[in-house]
Structures are given as structure tokens and as C-alpha cells.
Scaffold this motif. Structure first.
Motif, PDB file in Angstrom:
ATOM      1  N   GLU A  61       0.805  -1.074   0.162  1.00  0.00           N
ATOM      2  CA  GLU A  61      -0.046  -0.238   0.084  1.00  0.00           C
ATOM      3  C   GLU A  61       0.954   1.405   0.260  1.00  0.00           C
ATOM      4  OE1 GLU A  61      -3.712  -0.288   2.578  1.00  0.00           O
ATOM      5  OE2 GLU A  61      -2.339  -1.827   3.600  1.00  0.00           O
ATOM      6  N   PHE A  62       0.619   2.158  -0.976  1.00  0.00           N
ATOM      7  CA  PHE A  62       1.466   3.202  -0.945  1.00  0.00           C
ATOM      8  C   PHE A  62       0.469   4.576  -0.487  1.00  0.00           C
ATOM      9  CE2 PHE A  62       3.079   6.380  -4.671  1.00  0.00           C
ATOM     10  CZ  PHE A  62       3.911   6.761  -3.464  1.00  0.00           C
ATOM     11  N   SER A  98       6.983  11.725  -1.951  1.00  0.00           N
ATOM     12  CA  SER A  98       6.231  10.865  -2.479  1.00  0.00           C
ATOM     13  C   SER A  98       6.507  10.893  -3.858  1.00  0.00           C
ATOM     14  CB  SER A  98       5.027  11.319  -2.221  1.00  0.00           C
ATOM     15  OG  SER A  98       4.164  11.499  -0.971  1.00  0.00           O
ATOM     16  N   TYR A 103       7.019   7.535  -6.044  1.00  0.00           N
ATOM     17  CA  TYR A 103       6.239   7.354  -7.220  1.00  0.00           C
ATOM     18  C   TYR A 103       7.017   6.920  -8.540  1.00  0.00           C
ATOM     19  CZ  TYR A 103       3.808   8.768 -11.355  1.00  0.00           C
ATOM     20  OH  TYR A 103       3.307   8.942 -12.489  1.00  0.00           O
ATOM     21  N   ILE A 117       0.686  -2.609  -6.261  1.00  0.00           N
ATOM     22  CA  ILE A 117       0.735  -1.611  -5.631  1.00  0.00           C
ATOM     23  C   ILE A 117      -0.866  -1.129  -5.401  1.00  0.00           C
ATOM     24  CG2 ILE A 117       1.314   0.794  -5.478  1.00  0.00           C
ATOM     25  CD1 ILE A 117       3.769   0.525  -7.534  1.00  0.00           C
ATOM     26  N   TRP A 151      -2.901   1.956  -4.465  1.00  0.00           N
ATOM     27  CA  TRP A 151      -2.360   3.391  -4.467  1.00  0.00           C
ATOM     28  C   TRP A 151      -3.551   3.885  -3.497  1.00  0.00           C
ATOM     29  CZ3 TRP A 151       1.429   5.297  -7.543  1.00  0.00           C
ATOM     30  CH2 TRP A 151       2.133   4.441  -8.350  1.00  0.00           C
ATOM     31  N   ARG A 152      -3.074   4.714  -2.561  1.00  0.00           N
ATOM     32  CA  ARG A 152      -3.907   5.172  -1.579  1.00  0.00           C
ATOM     33  C   ARG A 152      -3.630   6.983  -1.389  1.00  0.00           C
ATOM     34  NH1 ARG A 152      -5.685   1.394   2.273  1.00  0.00           N
ATOM     35  NH2 ARG A 152      -7.347   3.120   2.413  1.00  0.00           N
ATOM     36  N   PRO A 153      -4.424   7.522  -2.166  1.00  0.00           N
ATOM     37  CA  PRO A 153      -4.389   8.918  -2.114  1.00  0.00           C
ATOM     38  C   PRO A 153      -4.837   9.538  -0.451  1.00  0.00           C
ATOM     39  CG  PRO A 153      -5.573   8.438  -4.051  1.00  0.00           C
ATOM     40  CD  PRO A 153      -5.152   7.125  -3.353  1.00  0.00           C
ATOM     41  N   GLN A 175      -9.019   8.155  -9.697  1.00  0.00           N
ATOM     42  CA  GLN A 175      -8.849   6.828  -9.390  1.00  0.00           C
ATOM     43  C   GLN A 175     -10.168   6.120  -9.654  1.00  0.00           C
ATOM     44  OE1 GLN A 175      -7.462   5.865  -5.447  1.00  0.00           O
ATOM     45  NE2 GLN A 175      -6.257   4.403  -5.965  1.00  0.00           N
ATOM     46  N   ASP A 200      -8.184   3.078 -14.044  1.00  0.00           N
ATOM     47  CA  ASP A 200      -6.693   3.166 -13.629  1.00  0.00           C
ATOM     48  C   ASP A 200      -5.971   3.874 -14.663  1.00  0.00           C
ATOM     49  OD1 ASP A 200      -6.233   1.545 -11.703  1.00  0.00           O
ATOM     50  OD2 ASP A 200      -5.307  -0.094 -12.579  1.00  0.00           O
ATOM     51  N   HIS A 260      -3.500   7.213 -13.475  1.00  0.00           N
ATOM     52  CA  HIS A 260      -1.987   7.275 -13.827  1.00  0.00           C
ATOM     53  C   HIS A 260      -1.689   8.501 -14.571  1.00  0.00           C
ATOM     54  CE1 HIS A 260      -0.842   4.146 -11.022  1.00  0.00           C
ATOM     55  NE2 HIS A 260      -1.898   3.300 -11.427  1.00  0.00           N
ATOM     56  N   LEU A 290      -1.854  11.475 -12.332  1.00  0.00           N
ATOM     57  CA  LEU A 290      -0.736  11.657 -11.228  1.00  0.00           C
ATOM     58  C   LEU A 290       0.639  11.911 -12.095  1.00  0.00           C
ATOM     59  CD1 LEU A 290      -0.661   8.463  -9.026  1.00  0.00           C
ATOM     60  CD2 LEU A 290      -1.443  10.762  -8.538  1.00  0.00           C
TER      61      LEU A 290
END
Length: 195
Positions: free
Chosen positions: A5-6, A15, A19, A33, A35-37, A98, A102, A106, A109
Motif C-alpha cells: 500500500e502506498f 512521494s 512514485y 501496488i 495506491w492510497r491518495p 482513481q 486506472d 495514472h 498522477l
């Protein structure tokens, strides 16, 4: 399938470094991964932590440290003269993208991190942000819609609260199972945990 988890915020230069590195590690270890914003400002508020930039000596050192790490990872980095930038709308945008797909997440981001730390833009300015989004093929009108969506606001709030409840105090933070690792300089421990 192994996973990491990120927890991250696009306003965090560390970050940004993570990334670029984490996907390489995950791929090498056959891990996914998650992804946890999260909202770093909310984490700081809840934990009594603050940005290194608020302490002048630490802020100056951090700039040198970031350049060393960027060079080590082979990643471009430039100081953003518009710092600090309130990332609330940007992180709501990340959550919204998100939830959509996906691919859109991405693409978003990549555009936002680049405009923060590679070719610094004032992402606190709505016209600047709109130009960055348009260049990435993302509709600024869609972004505006997403950041006002209650479900998106709630999701970001919940993820931030969950992060704090799990012991997160800064970004980036990684979890492999229950093991927590803070900082891009701990990625070798993340790699070992995934092995």
C-alpha cells in the motif's frame, strides 16, 4: 498476490521520488501496488506533525537531500517556487480519477507530479492547473466536477483518517501487511518485506 500500500500526497516531493521507484520494486518482486491518495495536510493536523519547510534549517537541508535522492534514483527534480501549495483539490482529483479508471488515474498522477517537481507550475492557480490538465488530455471541467463530488470528498477523508489510525504521520508511507515503512529512503526495507 503480494501487495504494497502506498499512502501519498502529490505535494510531497518524497512521494514524487517514491512514485518513480515503487513500481520498479513491485514489478521486480511480483507485487501489486495499492495506491492510497491521502491528504497530507490532514495527516499533519491530526498528528501534530508539520512540513520540513516550516523549520528553516530543515527546509534548507531537505532541498539538498531531495537533490541527492533524485540523482541517486536518476529522476529529475526542481524546487517548485510556488510552494507551499494546498493540495486538497489536487488530492480530490486523484481520488476522483482513481474511481473512474486506472488509466485516467495514472495519466493524472504523471501530469500533476511532473508539474509539481519536474517542470514546476503553480498548481494552486486554477488557470495553471487547467492548462496542465488539458496538456495531459484531461478535461478541466471534469476535474471541477470531481472535486465537488461528495463521494470523492468522503473517500479522501476516510483514507486520510484510516492512514492516521494506522500510524501514518507523513508521506510517503508504505504498508506490506501490517508492517509500516515511512519515507522513500526506506524503500529497500519495503523491497525486503516483499521478498
Amino acid at each position: 498476490m503480494k501487495q504494497v500500500e502506498f499512502f501519498f500526497d502529490v505535494g510531497s516531493p518524497y512521494s514524487y521520488l517514491a512514485y518513480h521507484q515503487l513500481p520498479k520494486i513491485a514489478q521486480a518482486k511480483g507485487a501489486d501496488i495499492v495506491w492510497r491518495p491521502m491528504l497530507l495536510g490532514g495527516v499533519f493536523q491530526a498528528t501534530g506533525n508539520s512540513s520540513p519547510a516550516t523549520i528553516p534549517a530543515k527546509g534548507r537541508y531537505s532541498n539538498v537531500d531531495l537533490e541527492r535522492w533524485a540523482k541517486h534514483f536518476g529522476v529529475p527534480i526542481q524546487q517548485n517556487p510556488h510552494f507551499p501549495i494546498n493540495t486538497l483539490q489536487l488530492m480530490r482529483g486523484a481520488v476522483g480519477m482513481q474511481l473512474r479508471s486506472d488509466a485516467e488515474f495514472h495519466r493524472y498522477l504523471a501530469a500533476i507530479f511532473s508539474a509539481m517537481f519536474e517542470h514546476p507550475r503553480n498548481l494552486g492557480d486554477l488557470q495553471e492547473l487547467a492548462a496542465v490538465l488539458e496538456a495531459a488530455g484531461i478535461s478541466p471541467a471534469l476535474m471541477l466536477e470531481l472535486v465537488q463530488d461528495d463521494r470523492i470528498k468522503q473517500t479522501l477523508r476516510k483514507t486520510t483518517e484510516e492512514a492516521v489510525a494506522r500510524g501514518v504521520f507523513g508521506a510517503p508511507t508504505f504498508f506490506v501487511g501490517d508492517e509500516m515503512f515511512w519515507g522513500q529512503d526506506r524503500l529497500h526495507f519495503v523491497e525486503a518485506a516483499l521478498a
